[in-house]
Enzyme design. Structure first.
Site, PDB file in Angstrom:
ATOM      1  N   ASN A   3       0.847  -1.186   0.000  1.00 22.98           N
ATOM      2  CA  ASN A   3       0.000   0.000   0.000  1.00 22.98           C
ATOM      3  C   ASN A   3       0.891   1.248   0.000  1.00 22.98           C
ATOM      4  O   ASN A   3       2.109   1.146  -0.060  1.00 22.98           O
ATOM      5  CB  ASN A   3      -0.961  -0.010   1.195  1.00 22.98           C
ATOM      6  N   ASP A  49      -4.251  -6.767   4.693  1.00 24.49           N
ATOM      7  CA  ASP A  49      -5.314  -7.647   5.184  1.00 24.49           C
ATOM      8  C   ASP A  49      -5.263  -9.019   4.516  1.00 24.49           C
ATOM      9  O   ASP A  49      -5.769  -9.997   5.068  1.00 24.49           O
ATOM     10  CB  ASP A  49      -6.684  -7.016   4.934  1.00 24.49           C
ATOM     11  N   LYS A  79       9.734 -16.246 -11.102  1.00 26.18           N
ATOM     12  CA  LYS A  79       8.924 -15.152 -11.614  1.00 26.18           C
ATOM     13  C   LYS A  79       7.742 -15.701 -12.404  1.00 26.18           C
ATOM     14  O   LYS A  79       7.905 -16.563 -13.277  1.00 26.18           O
ATOM     15  CB  LYS A  79       9.773 -14.248 -12.500  1.00 26.18           C
ATOM     16  N   LYS A  99     -12.112  -5.104  18.781  1.00 21.41           N
ATOM     17  CA  LYS A  99     -10.697  -5.396  19.021  1.00 21.41           C
ATOM     18  C   LYS A  99     -10.229  -4.977  20.408  1.00 21.41           C
ATOM     19  O   LYS A  99      -9.044  -5.037  20.705  1.00 21.41           O
ATOM     20  CB  LYS A  99      -9.847  -4.727  17.925  1.00 21.41           C
TER      21      LYS A  99
END
Length: 408
Positions: free
Chosen positions: A209, A278, A288, A341
């Site tokens: 990200n 996630d 590859k 959580k």
């Protein structure tokens, strides 16, 4: 960061003195009140006018300078100081300080100074390694003086070894650690996660990200400046981690899970800013993956939920703070995470709000607890880090007080 702080720089006879001009400039830019004292030998390497121009104060060399505004200059300046740094510190001045000799403006001021003192030796390698110098440094440490280890490299005399004075940025960080912040986190162990994770597809490609780690690094640095013992578990980042922290570098979500859970029990405060993947590829190819005609599908497997694991394992007296990056329903989604959580607090921001995204030097955050919401305006990530730690300390201290009363 140094507004209202008086920093006294003691400069001795060494070619490394030129670095202190840069340091003085850095300190002034941070709004410190900077005073420079030079030995007569130091004035052979750089003219006092340089420091006078940078600091807007007279550079002191002569103990009996009648033009200086104070009646007893060394006593008055020593009393004003929030910190005194002697850099570069020659073998000669180190020996004087260790032996209690005060025969010039620098050493008399140092002798009268009760503020924290940092000494940065700079000299030839053989001089630095001389047992007499090492004994003197050991003696100064026993008196509570902080000693900065010299760097290794080519010296002015062309020898290669230990004896170089560290760069001004390093000296500045020592000063900031000592006087920039109140030490309200002294004695606390703080665990911070930061940056992205990378989930390998094959030896060439990975899923990740846009996190840069800037927010987490800012929190780790702020906690360190406030006296905490900081452990920073970081994914791959292109910025330098803060000094004086234990840095654990990881790559994947699984590595971050292992690193964090292995250290979480000892932490008083855990702040999870990392953008952990996630999902990860179910199969990692050893070679590859070659391009073929048609589309390619990559099966994904859920990664372990580090924050939820910590919430379930949270011990009494431990404070757990998560971060929530959302694009919609920010408050609703963040409050759900607090409940599911078992968090004490979550810091939420919306990627679509200007100045709050990945890679910026600013943030727009909302601090959410089970019983409150505090929305903050656009500010630097350093400022936001301070706000987050202020809120954590308010709640952490309150919980500690309640616990103490219960024991009584």
């Amino acid at each position: 960061m140094l507004t209202g702080k008086t920093i006294v720089l003691g400069v001795t006879g060494s070619i490394a003195v030129y670095k202190i001009a840069n340091l003085a400039s850095m300190l002034v830019k941070l709004h410190a009140d900077v005073h420079v004292i030079m030995t007569k030998n130091a004035a052979n390497f750089i003219h006092p006018t340089t420091f006078e121009t940078l600091t807007n104060h007279k550079c002191l060399v002569d103990t009996f300078d009648r033009n200086f505004e104070f009646h007893v200059a060394h006593v008055n300046l020593a009393a004003q100081a929030d910190l005194m740094m002697i850099a570069p510190a020659s073998a000669n001045v180190i020996g004087k300080l260790a032996g209690g000799i005060a025969d010039d403006m620098l050493t008399t001021t140092a002798m009268a100074c009760k503020a924290p003192m940092i000494i940065a030796p700079a000299m030839n390698t053989n001089m630095y390694e001389n047992p007499i110098v090492q004994d003197n440094l050991k003696k100064l440490r026993s008196y509570g003086k902080a000693i900065i280890e010299p760097a290794c490299g080519m010296l002015a005399c062309r020898d290669i070894g230990k004896g170089k004075m560290p760069e001004p940025e390093v000296l500045l960080h020592y000063i900031l650690r000592t006087v920039a912040k109140e030490k309200d986190l002294a004695g606390k162990k703080v665990l911070v996660t930061a940056g992205p994770t990378q989930e390998a597809i094959d030896p060439v490609r990975y899923i990740t990200n846009h996190s840069t780690g800037k927010m987490g690094y800012a929190i780790a640095e702020n906690a360190m400046l406030r006296g905490a013992e900081v452990t920073l578990v970081t994914g791959p980042c292109s910025i330098d981690p803060p000094m004086f922290t234990e840095v654990i570098s990881v790559i994947s979500a699984e590595e971050m899970y292992e690193a964090v859970t292995a250290r979480s029990e000892d932490a008083d405060i855990i702040i999870m800013t990392a953008a952990v993947a996630d999902y990860r590829p179910s199969i990692i190819s050893n070679e590859k993956v070659k391009k073929k005609d048609g589309d390619l599908s990559i099966p994904l497997t859920r990664t372990k939920d580090i924050l939820k694991t910590l919430g379930c394992r949270k011990r009494e007296g431990q404070f757990l703070c998560g971060f929530s990056m959302e694009t919609q329903n920010m408050l609703e989604n963040s409050r759900k995470k607090i409940r599911e959580k078992h968090l004490d607090m979550i810091v939420a921001n919306n990627l679509k709000v200007a100045g709050a995204g990945f890679g910026t030097d600013t943030n727009v955050i909302t601090m959410i607890t089970p019983d409150s919401e505090t929305e903050l305006p656009l500010m630097s990530k350093q400022e936001a880090a301070g706000e987050v730690l202020d809120e954590i300390m308010r709640r952490f201290s309150k919980a500690e007080n309640i616990s103490c009363k219960a024991v009584r």
